[in-house]
Each structure stands twice: as structure tokens, then as C-alpha cells.
Scaffold this motif. Structure first.
Motif, short mmCIF file in Angstrom:
data_model
loop_
_atom_site.label_atom_id
_atom_site.label_comp_id
_atom_site.label_asym_id
_atom_site.label_seq_id
_atom_site.Cartn_x
_atom_site.Cartn_y
_atom_site.Cartn_z
N ASP A 157 0.92 -1.25 -0.04
CA ASP A 157 -0.02 -0.01 -0.04
C ASP A 157 0.85 1.27 0.12
O ASP A 157 1.83 1.31 0.60
CB ASP A 157 -0.85 0.10 1.34
CG ASP A 157 -2.19 -1.12 1.01
OD1 ASP A 157 -2.41 -1.02 -0.12
OD2 ASP A 157 -2.40 -1.44 1.99
N TRP A 211 -3.97 7.71 0.42
CA TRP A 211 -3.67 6.23 0.55
C TRP A 211 -3.98 5.70 -0.72
O TRP A 211 -5.25 5.72 -1.02
CB TRP A 211 -4.82 5.39 1.66
CG TRP A 211 -4.59 4.08 2.05
CD1 TRP A 211 -5.17 2.97 1.23
CD2 TRP A 211 -4.08 3.62 3.06
NE1 TRP A 211 -4.91 2.07 1.72
CE2 TRP A 211 -3.80 2.05 2.86
CE3 TRP A 211 -3.09 3.97 3.80
CZ2 TRP A 211 -3.42 1.39 3.52
CZ3 TRP A 211 -2.43 3.33 5.02
CH2 TRP A 211 -2.65 1.91 4.82
N ASN A 212 -3.00 5.02 -1.27
CA ASN A 212 -3.20 4.35 -2.63
C ASN A 212 -4.16 5.44 -3.76
O ASN A 212 -4.82 4.97 -4.57
CB ASN A 212 -3.81 2.90 -2.80
CG ASN A 212 -3.02 2.06 -2.09
OD1 ASN A 212 -1.97 1.98 -2.05
ND2 ASN A 212 -3.72 1.16 -1.45
N THR A 245 -6.12 7.88 -2.93
CA THR A 245 -7.46 8.22 -2.45
C THR A 245 -7.29 9.45 -1.29
O THR A 245 -6.52 8.73 -0.12
CB THR A 245 -8.27 7.21 -2.14
OG1 THR A 245 -8.44 6.11 -2.92
CG2 THR A 245 -9.48 7.65 -1.48
N MET A 272 -7.08 11.32 2.13
CA MET A 272 -7.58 10.98 3.34
C MET A 272 -8.17 12.36 3.88
O MET A 272 -7.30 13.29 3.80
CB MET A 272 -6.62 10.53 4.30
CG MET A 272 -6.05 9.21 3.89
SD MET A 272 -7.27 7.81 4.30
CE MET A 272 -7.47 7.18 2.84
N GLU A 292 -8.79 9.35 9.77
CA GLU A 292 -9.52 8.44 8.67
C GLU A 292 -7.96 7.54 8.18
O GLU A 292 -8.10 6.39 7.99
CB GLU A 292 -9.69 9.18 7.55
CG GLU A 292 -10.47 8.37 6.38
CD GLU A 292 -10.68 9.32 5.27
OE1 GLU A 292 -11.06 8.62 4.34
OE2 GLU A 292 -11.18 10.41 5.53
N LEU A 293 -6.99 8.03 8.28
CA LEU A 293 -5.65 7.41 7.92
C LEU A 293 -5.39 6.22 9.00
O LEU A 293 -5.12 5.24 8.82
CB LEU A 293 -4.52 8.43 7.85
CG LEU A 293 -3.05 7.72 7.77
CD1 LEU A 293 -3.06 6.97 6.24
CD2 LEU A 293 -2.05 8.71 7.96
N ASP A 349 -7.80 4.73 11.07
CA ASP A 349 -8.90 3.85 10.54
C ASP A 349 -8.29 2.99 9.53
O ASP A 349 -8.43 1.44 9.81
CB ASP A 349 -10.02 4.39 10.50
CG ASP A 349 -10.54 5.05 11.56
OD1 ASP A 349 -10.22 4.56 12.83
OD2 ASP A 349 -11.57 5.86 11.50
N ARG A 350 -7.87 3.25 8.56
CA ARG A 350 -7.27 2.63 7.29
C ARG A 350 -6.24 1.60 7.70
O ARG A 350 -6.12 0.54 7.56
CB ARG A 350 -6.93 3.43 6.28
CG ARG A 350 -6.59 2.97 4.98
CD ARG A 350 -7.74 2.05 4.12
NE ARG A 350 -8.89 3.05 3.80
CZ ARG A 350 -8.75 3.65 2.54
NH1 ARG A 350 -8.08 3.18 1.71
NH2 ARG A 350 -10.01 4.22 2.54
N THR A 365 -7.59 -1.25 9.97
CA THR A 365 -8.20 -2.09 9.31
C THR A 365 -7.19 -3.37 8.42
O THR A 365 -7.36 -4.28 8.34
CB THR A 365 -9.33 -1.81 8.36
OG1 THR A 365 -8.52 -0.92 7.40
CG2 THR A 365 -10.57 -1.03 9.15
N VAL A 366 -6.20 -2.52 7.94
CA VAL A 366 -5.09 -3.46 7.02
C VAL A 366 -4.42 -4.20 8.06
O VAL A 366 -4.03 -5.39 7.72
CB VAL A 366 -4.35 -2.37 6.23
CG1 VAL A 366 -3.17 -2.94 5.83
CG2 VAL A 366 -5.12 -1.72 5.27
#
Length: 163
Positions: free
Chosen positions: A86, A98-99, A101, A103, A108-109, A111-112, A115-116
Motif C-alpha cells: 500500500d 492512501w493508494n 485516495t 484522506m 481516517e488514515l 482507521d485505514r 483495518t489493514v
């Protein structure tokens, strides 16, 4: 006709009472003569010992401290799947993508990243900061990734900083 002038402070060379820088000795057995020195001169002995020590140091073989390992032979098998990478980009204004997109904020970063990391489907994170971005933006992303458990993070695009 020459006149000889004698100076009152000048002494003759035959006068034995002259104080000299070294003890010359006298031919007669005067009672004031010092005793002969009975000690051995150590300087040549020390010189010889130093030469022997240097020769000993030069001739001693170098000892190699080696650890014997049983290493695998042959070529390793190719990886079964390509690593999942990523990419996190940071533009000059400090916006994190992020890739590709954007943030909205740091939460939000994070949270991503959570999850990863929780999904276990990430192998590496490549961080690509812009040359003009402030360091605090890059440090904040790296600190978030470290705190959330990202173990493989690399900074990509270092050649732009060499210019």
C-alpha cells in the motif's frame, strides 16, 4: 710589542676546580672523587626487548574467529504471491493519500491502518513524501503507522532529496 691582559674572572684550563656539566674525572685518586657507578645500563636492554616484542607481534598468526553455520544449499523457491504493498503519498500541502485516495484527516488514515493491520493482508507500506512537505506531516504518518503495528514501512522516492 704585545701586552697580555689577564682578566680577573677568567680561570685557566688546568684549574681542577671548574664546575662542569658532566663529571670528567681526574687522573689522581682524589678523596673528593665519586664512587664508580656499579649499576647496569638498562637502555640497550629495553631497546632489545622492544624489538623482540615487535617481532613477536608481527609473527603471531592472525586468529580467525569463525562460527560454523549450516546454510541451505541451492536457490530458494520463488515467492508464491507478490507482496501486497500500500502506498501513502503526502503532497506539499500535507494532504495524505492512501493508494491515490485522499484522506480527510489523520483519524481516517489511522482507521485505514487499523483495518489493514487487523486483516493481515498487508505486507509493506511505502511512504512517498513530496520534497516540499513539512517534516511534521511525514513524522505524524510514520508515528501512526508504528503505533498501530505496521512493521514494514519504507520511504520511497529518496532521489528527489538528492537534488
Amino acid at each position: 710589542m704585545r701586552k697580555s691582559v689577564s682578566l680577573p674572572n677568567r680561570r685557566h684550563a688546568t684549574d681542577r676546580s671548574i664546575a662542569m656539566g658532566m663529571n670528567v674525572g681526574s687522573s689522581g685518586g682524589n678523596a673528593n672523587d665519586p664512587e664508580p657507578m656499579m649499576e647496569m645500563n638498562m637502555t640497550p636492554l629495553i631497546d632489545v626487548m622492544l624489538v623482540l616484542i615487535i617481532m613477536l607481534i608481527i609473527t603471531i598468526p592472525i586468529q580467525n574467529h569463525a562460527i560454523k553455520l549450516n546454510m541451505p544449499t541451492g536457490n530458494p523457491p520463488p515467492p508464491l504471491a507478490l507482496p501486497v504493498v500500500d502506498t501513502v503519498d503526502i503532497d506539499p500541502t500535507g494532504t495524505v493519500m492512501w493508494n491515490g485516495t485522499p484522506m480527510a484527516n489523520r483519524a481516517e488514515l489511522e482507521d485505514r491502518l487499523k483495518t489493514v493491520v487487523a486483516g493481515g493482508n498487508i505486507d509493506e507500506v511505502h511512504l512517498r513524501p513530496n520534497k516540499l512537505v513539512e517534516y511534521k506531516s511525514v513524522a505524524a504518518v510514520m508515528a501512526s503507522a508504528q503505533r498501530l503495528g505496521v512493521t514494514k514501512i519504507g520511504i520511497v522516492g529518496n532521489e528527489q532529496f538528492m537534488e
